[in-house]
Design an enzyme around this catalytic site. Structure first.
Site, PDB file in Angstrom:
ATOM      1  N   ARG A 202       0.822  -1.209   0.000  1.00 27.18           N
ATOM      2  CA  ARG A 202       0.000   0.000   0.000  1.00 27.18           C
ATOM      3  C   ARG A 202       0.856   1.259   0.000  1.00 27.18           C
ATOM      4  O   ARG A 202       0.425   2.304  -0.475  1.00 27.18           O
ATOM      5  CB  ARG A 202      -0.995  -0.022   1.157  1.00 27.18           C
ATOM      6  CG  ARG A 202      -2.114  -1.055   0.923  1.00 27.18           C
ATOM      7  CD  ARG A 202      -2.976  -1.270   2.156  1.00 27.18           C
ATOM      8  NE  ARG A 202      -2.233  -1.806   3.279  1.00 27.18           N
ATOM      9  CZ  ARG A 202      -1.965  -3.099   3.487  1.00 27.18           C
ATOM     10  NH1 ARG A 202      -2.390  -3.999   2.630  1.00 27.18           N
ATOM     11  NH2 ARG A 202      -1.289  -3.497   4.535  1.00 27.18           N
TER      12      ARG A 202
ATOM     13  N   GLU B 160       5.713  -8.335  13.447  1.00 23.71           N
ATOM     14  CA  GLU B 160       4.923  -8.690  14.625  1.00 23.71           C
ATOM     15  C   GLU B 160       4.696 -10.192  14.689  1.00 23.71           C
ATOM     16  O   GLU B 160       4.594 -10.775  15.750  1.00 23.71           O
ATOM     17  CB  GLU B 160       3.544  -8.005  14.609  1.00 23.71           C
ATOM     18  CG  GLU B 160       3.559  -6.499  14.535  1.00 23.71           C
ATOM     19  CD  GLU B 160       3.610  -5.966  13.112  1.00 23.71           C
ATOM     20  OE1 GLU B 160       2.627  -5.367  12.660  1.00 23.71           O
ATOM     21  OE2 GLU B 160       4.654  -6.154  12.442  1.00 23.71           O
TER      22      GLU B 160
END
Length: 182
Positions: A69, A106
């Site tokens: 993105r 993460e």
């Protein structure tokens, strides 16, 4: 900050929040994914976000957009600034030779790459653009990769910052702008 700037900051944050979609348990159970796709698909939202990000990137002579993105946002910002855009790709997507940096996410690890030929980065002033700042690993790896190539990284700007994950602290002393922090 002037009162007009504070109002503009609140307006853009409100716009981002209104066009963001929460997706539970994606990409793994327990993760609350913040989907900015509706924001990017909204002409007014995209224009406002582009303007706000471009304002933070003034003075850059190249915009680095992070896969995927960040490509969309980075290209839009580069057009506003009259610069080029550099696509920072996920590993394995570029033909060799490449410069690469592996880092922790993460939920796993990843590699980012830049072309080693064809684009002179040494001496360039670059701003990093991405959609979300979480733990800071992706932006930190991008910064390290660009500096390794001889570029000066002036700052980073994101649409959304997940404040509880402390990504901003990982990036210090790099200046970071987020349009909305939650």
């Amino acid at each position: 900050m002037t009162p007009g700037a504070a109002k503009a900051d609140k307006d853009i944050a409100r716009l981002v929040a209104s066009l963001m979609r929460d997706v539970p348990d994606f990409p793994e159970p327990g993760i609350q994914f913040k989907d900015l796709t509706p924001l990017l698909a909204d002409a007014h939202g995209l224009a406002e976000v582009t303007d706000a990000l471009a304002e933070t990137a003034k003075g850059a002579d190249l915009v680095a957009g992070i896969d995927a993105r960040g490509f969309l946002l980075g290209a839009a910002v580069a057009l506003r600034l009259g610069t080029g855009v550099l696509a920072v790709r996920k590993g394995g997507k570029l033909p060799p030779p490449v410069h690469s940096e592996t880092y922790q996410l993460e939920y796993g690890s990843a590699t980012l790459e830049l072309p080693a030929d064809g684009i002179e980065l040494a001496g360039r002033t670059i701003v990093i653009i991405d959609d979300v700042l979480a733990t800071g690993g992706t932006v930190a790896a991008t910064e390290k990769l660009l500096r390794h190539c001889g570029a000066t990284v002036a700052s980073a700007a994101v649409v959304l910052e997940l404040g509880g994950l402390n990504g901003r602290e990982v990036l210090e002393p790099l200046p970071v702008t987020s349009l909305l922090t939650i």
